[in-house]
Design an enzyme around this catalytic site. Structure first.
Site, PDB file in Angstrom:
ATOM      1  N   HIS A 294      29.372  45.889  33.339  1.00 30.87           N
ATOM      2  CA  HIS A 294      28.782  46.850  33.979  1.00 30.87           C
ATOM      3  C   HIS A 294      27.239  46.602  34.131  1.00 30.87           C
ATOM      4  CE1 HIS A 294      31.799  50.785  34.149  1.00 30.87           C
ATOM      5  NE2 HIS A 294      32.099  49.514  34.886  1.00 30.87           N
TER       6      HIS A 294
ATOM      7  N   GLU B  22      38.499  59.723  26.890  1.00 28.07           N
ATOM      8  CA  GLU B  22      37.727  58.603  26.250  1.00 28.07           C
ATOM      9  C   GLU B  22      37.321  58.776  24.906  1.00 28.07           C
ATOM     10  OE1 GLU B  22      35.019  55.411  28.145  1.00 28.07           O
ATOM     11  OE2 GLU B  22      35.827  57.041  29.151  1.00 28.07           O
TER      12      GLU B  22
ATOM     13  N   GLU C 132      41.047  42.321  35.818  1.00 28.52           N
ATOM     14  CA  GLU C 132      41.564  43.877  35.020  1.00 28.52           C
ATOM     15  C   GLU C 132      42.886  43.597  34.295  1.00 28.52           C
ATOM     16  OE1 GLU C 132      39.503  46.108  34.263  1.00 28.52           O
ATOM     17  OE2 GLU C 132      38.274  46.652  35.907  1.00 28.52           O
TER      18      GLU C 132
ATOM     19  N   HIS D  28      33.432  43.998  41.257  1.00 28.87           N
ATOM     20  CA  HIS D  28      33.561  44.841  39.885  1.00 28.87           C
ATOM     21  C   HIS D  28      34.466  43.828  38.951  1.00 28.87           C
ATOM     22  CE1 HIS D  28      34.221  47.733  36.938  1.00 28.87           C
ATOM     23  NE2 HIS D  28      35.488  47.623  36.852  1.00 28.87           N
TER      24      HIS D  28
ATOM     25  N   LYS E 122      40.143  59.018  36.437  1.00 29.05           N
ATOM     26  CA  LYS E 122      38.575  58.851  36.537  1.00 29.05           C
ATOM     27  C   LYS E 122      38.223  58.785  37.761  1.00 29.05           C
ATOM     28  CE  LYS E 122      37.519  56.436  32.187  1.00 29.05           C
ATOM     29  NZ  LYS E 122      37.048  55.335  31.546  1.00 29.05           N
TER      30      LYS E 122
ATOM     31  N   ARG F 281      41.593  55.022  24.442  1.00 28.98           N
ATOM     32  CA  ARG F 281      41.351  54.833  25.724  1.00 28.98           C
ATOM     33  C   ARG F 281      40.009  53.754  25.857  1.00 28.98           C
ATOM     34  NH1 ARG F 281      41.821  58.640  30.813  1.00 28.98           N
ATOM     35  NH2 ARG F 281      41.157  57.084  32.367  1.00 28.98           N
TER      36      ARG F 281
ATOM     37  N   ASN G 172      37.716  49.422  27.952  1.00 34.15           N
ATOM     38  CA  ASN G 172      36.383  49.136  28.345  1.00 34.15           C
ATOM     39  C   ASN G 172      36.133  47.603  27.903  1.00 34.15           C
ATOM     40  OD1 ASN G 172      35.594  51.621  29.349  1.00 34.15           O
ATOM     41  ND2 ASN G 172      35.297  52.270  27.256  1.00 34.15           N
TER      42      ASN G 172
ATOM     43  N   ARG H  48      35.457  73.293  44.680  1.00 31.12           N
ATOM     44  CA  ARG H  48      35.783  73.124  43.512  1.00 31.12           C
ATOM     45  C   ARG H  48      37.207  72.482  43.136  1.00 31.12           C
ATOM     46  NH1 ARG H  48      33.852  78.490  43.078  1.00 31.12           N
ATOM     47  NH2 ARG H  48      31.681  78.484  42.126  1.00 31.12           N
TER      48      ARG H  48
ATOM     49  N   HIS I 125      33.381  45.376  29.905  1.00 29.72           N
ATOM     50  CA  HIS I 125      32.997  46.408  30.607  1.00 29.72           C
ATOM     51  C   HIS I 125      31.322  46.714  30.237  1.00 29.72           C
ATOM     52  CE1 HIS I 125      36.737  46.738  32.830  1.00 29.72           C
ATOM     53  NE2 HIS I 125      36.331  47.638  33.576  1.00 29.72           N
TER      54      HIS I 125
ATOM     55  N   LYS J  94      48.162  50.055  30.814  1.00 24.91           N
ATOM     56  CA  LYS J  94      47.313  51.142  30.706  1.00 24.91           C
ATOM     57  C   LYS J  94      47.627  52.693  30.493  1.00 24.91           C
ATOM     58  CE  LYS J  94      43.426  53.194  33.526  1.00 24.91           C
ATOM     59  NZ  LYS J  94      42.572  52.899  34.576  1.00 24.91           N
TER      60      LYS J  94
HETATM   61  N1  LIG Z   1      38.656  54.908  38.044  1.00 25.55           N
HETATM   62  C1  LIG Z   1      38.830  53.823  37.304  1.00 25.55           C
HETATM   63  O1  LIG Z   1      39.508  54.164  36.012  1.00 25.55           O
HETATM   64  C2  LIG Z   1      38.479  52.654  37.480  1.00 25.55           C
HETATM   65  C3  LIG Z   1      38.752  51.568  36.903  1.00 25.55           C
HETATM   66  C4  LIG Z   1      38.587  50.140  37.353  1.00 25.55           C
HETATM   67  C5  LIG Z   1      37.697  50.138  38.192  1.00 25.55           C
HETATM   68  N2  LIG Z   1      37.390  51.105  39.026  1.00 25.55           N
HETATM   69  C6  LIG Z   1      36.411  50.928  40.128  1.00 25.55           C
HETATM   70  O2  LIG Z   1      36.841  50.454  40.948  1.00 25.55           O
HETATM   71  C7  LIG Z   1      36.156  49.823  42.233  1.00 25.55           C
HETATM   72  C8  LIG Z   1      36.521  48.413  42.203  1.00 25.55           C
HETATM   73  O3  LIG Z   1      37.738  48.437  43.075  1.00 25.55           O
HETATM   74  P1  LIG Z   1      38.053  47.325  44.198  1.00 25.55           P
HETATM   75  O4  LIG Z   1      37.776  45.948  43.591  1.00 25.55           O
HETATM   76  O5  LIG Z   1      39.360  47.771  44.595  1.00 25.55           O
HETATM   77  O6  LIG Z   1      36.947  47.641  45.211  1.00 25.55           O
HETATM   78  P2  LIG Z   1      36.890  47.892  46.606  1.00 25.55           P
HETATM   79  O7  LIG Z   1      37.280  49.090  46.833  1.00 25.55           O
HETATM   80  O8  LIG Z   1      35.405  47.695  46.959  1.00 25.55           O
HETATM   81  O9  LIG Z   1      37.765  46.858  47.400  1.00 25.55           O
HETATM   82  C9  LIG Z   1      37.669  45.342  47.320  1.00 25.55           C
HETATM   83  C10 LIG Z   1      37.300  44.975  48.905  1.00 25.55           C
HETATM   84  O10 LIG Z   1      38.670  44.620  49.392  1.00 25.55           O
HETATM   85  C11 LIG Z   1      38.808  45.421  50.707  1.00 25.55           C
HETATM   86  N3  LIG Z   1      40.408  46.034  50.647  1.00 25.55           N
HETATM   87  C12 LIG Z   1      40.958  46.735  49.893  1.00 25.55           C
HETATM   88  N4  LIG Z   1      42.213  46.947  50.246  1.00 25.55           N
HETATM   89  C13 LIG Z   1      42.443  45.948  51.273  1.00 25.55           C
HETATM   90  C14 LIG Z   1      43.635  45.759  51.931  1.00 25.55           C
HETATM   91  N5  LIG Z   1      44.783  45.973  51.605  1.00 25.55           N
HETATM   92  N6  LIG Z   1      43.309  44.572  52.871  1.00 25.55           N
HETATM   93  C15 LIG Z   1      42.372  44.194  53.249  1.00 25.55           C
HETATM   94  N7  LIG Z   1      40.904  44.631  52.453  1.00 25.55           N
HETATM   95  C16 LIG Z   1      41.174  45.324  51.403  1.00 25.55           C
HETATM   96  C17 LIG Z   1      38.001  46.707  50.691  1.00 25.55           C
HETATM   97  O11 LIG Z   1      37.437  46.980  51.604  1.00 25.55           O
HETATM   98  C18 LIG Z   1      36.483  45.999  49.928  1.00 25.55           C
HETATM   99  O12 LIG Z   1      36.088  45.165  50.983  1.00 25.55           O
HETATM  100  C19 LIG Z   1      34.929  49.778  41.181  1.00 25.55           C
HETATM  101  O13 LIG Z   1      33.700  51.019  41.989  1.00 25.55           O
HETATM  102  C20 LIG Z   1      35.045  50.120  40.077  1.00 25.55           C
HETATM  103  O14 LIG Z   1      33.839  50.775  39.080  1.00 25.55           O
HETATM  104  C21 LIG Z   1      37.428  52.543  38.768  1.00 25.55           C
END
Ligand SMILES: NC(=O)c1ccc[n+]([C@@H]2O[C@H](COP(=O)([O-])OP(=O)(O)OC[C@H]3O[C@@H](n4cnc5c(N)ncnc54)[C@H](O)[C@@H]3O)[C@@H](O)[C@H]2O)c1
Length: 357
Positions: A241, A226, A178, A255, A136, A230, A234, A114, A237, A216
């Site tokens: 998405h 949301e 982003e 992404h 999130k 907020r 999107n 939990r 997105h 942000k």
């Molecule tokens: N929760 C939220 O509000 C929110 C907002 C935006 C995006 N997201 C989510 O975030 C995700 C995308 O994030 P991302 O682009 O960071 O993806 P990711 O975590 O897959 O990272 C991208 C790549 O970079 C590598 N990597 C990360 N840090 C590194 C470093 N310091 N050195 C070498 N390699 C490194 C990872 O292993 C991966 O291969 C998606 O799932 C998206 O839906 C969430």
């Protein structure tokens, strides 16, 4: 630099001189689990352990990297590993990674027993400026992005740009998508700055990272859960998405890349509606296609992308909602897309891809 993001402490700067060490002391005698993926395991842990040697003997949970692993099967394995290690409610998870690790690690922490405490140390630009902020958590389900998740905040977020030194260039540009989103919906001055940057060093300055965090923060704090403002976040997105989900089972695209394509499509709809000027649209399109590859989107993919878009959490009733850009820095939430507009915008992306390739 310290700030509160919706009440959560965020520090931007060197991890070693941050409050991170003090928080670790609060968990003396408790179990600490470090969550990483393969890449952040190899790129980020050595430096972390050098600065915080007590972490060396802590449990590490290694996630398979990539969006295609942000799913319930991996969550199940992580929950099981936590049980096996007898991790208790008062213990701590430290998520060291990009948005995949912070989303999934946050979700695991929010649901295991939990909810147990967790800290985010985002290591990708995208996670530093967006994914790790705002509370999130989530995973994808049956190819639908972030279909399952919670609103749960970490104890603290530590953003140290040193981790960007090992991040591949294309991942830096995924973060830029982003950042450009923040700029296009909220701050024309920031857009005018970002649109000229093609160089990773000029992009990943503390000043730029901070500007995105502030934008942000301003939106999230004016509305959690949301409901209203907020939803501005999107932008890009709705299509993004849909496109990301379409490619996930084929040849996944990042992404940030999908959001960039989504911003072109959504700006195109705004231009077609004569809400966004032609000049502004052409500029946005040119900037984005100059930075991001245009993957071929065959016409027989449109129906599948549409059905993914209909699954979007932002929708109300039978409508597909999106953020309507009026001009750089000004946008409106809860606009409704028609299927014809979706088809036209996807066709436009498809033609752009044909012209580029
Ligand atoms: N929760 C939220 O509000 C929110 C907002 C935006 C995006 N997201 C989510 O975030 C995700 C995308 O994030 P991302 O682009 O960071 O993806 P990711 O975590 O897959 O990272 C991208 C790549 O970079 C590598 N990597 C990360 N840090 C590194 C470093 N310091 N050195 C070498 N390699 C490194 C990872 O292993 C991966 O291969 C998606 O799932 C998206 O839906 C969430």
């Amino acid at each position: 630099m310290k700030l509160l993001f919706n009440g959560i402490p965020v520090e931007l700067g060197t991890l070693k001189s941050s409050a991170f060490g003090g928080i670790l002391n609060q968990y003396k005698g408790r179990n600490i689990v470090i969550m990483v993926d393969e890449n952040t395991h190899n790129a980020c842990l050595e430096g972390l352990f050098a600065d915080f040697p007590t972490l060396k003997n802590k449990a590490i949970i290694l996630l398979p990297s990539g969006e295609e692993n942000k799913n319930i099967e991996v969550v199940f394995q992580v929950w099981s590993a936590l049980l096996e290690r007898k991790i208790q409610r008062k213990d701590l998870i430290i998520n060291v990674g990009g948005g995949m690790v912070t989303d999934l690690g946050g979700f695991v922490a929010a649901t295991y027993k939990r909810g147990i405490d967790f800290i985010h140390i985002p290591t990708s630009l995208l996670a530093m400026v967006d994914a790790a902020l705002g509370g999130k958590t989530g995973i994808d389900l049956n190819g639908v992005k972030n279909a399952v998740g919670t609103f749960t905040s970490p104890k603290a977020i530590f953003i140290d740009p040193v981790f960007l030194e090992t991040l591949p260039a294309h991942e830096i540009f995924n973060g830029l998508a982003e950042m450009m989103k923040h700029a296009l919906i909220l701050d024309v001055g920031y857009w005018n700055k970002l649109k000229r940057i093609r160089n990773e060093e000029a992009l990943t300055t503390v000043e730029n990272i901070l500007r995105s965090i502030q934008l942000k923060k301003e939106v999230v704090e004016s509305d959690s859960k949301e409901s209203n403002r907020r939803k501005l976040l999107n932008f890009g997105h709705t299509f993004g998405h849909g496109i990301e989900s379409y490619f996930i089972a084929k040849k996944p695209i990042a992404h940030g890349h999908a959001v960039a394509l989504g911003m072109i499509a959504e700006s195109f709809v705004a231009f077609k509606r004569k809400v966004l000027s032609q000049k502004a649209y052409v500029e946005i399109e040119q900037v984005l296609i100059d930075i991001f590859p245009m993957p071929p989107i065959p016409e027989n993919a449109f129906q599948e992308i549409l059905s993914h878009m209909k699954q979007d959490k932002k929708n109300t009733g039978n409508h597909v909602n999106f953020v309507l850009l009026k001009e750089p820095g000004v946008a409106e939430i809860d606009a409704k897309l028609t299927e014809r507009e979706i088809g036209e915008a996807l066709l436009h992306l498809s033609l752009l891809a044909q012209n580029r390739n």
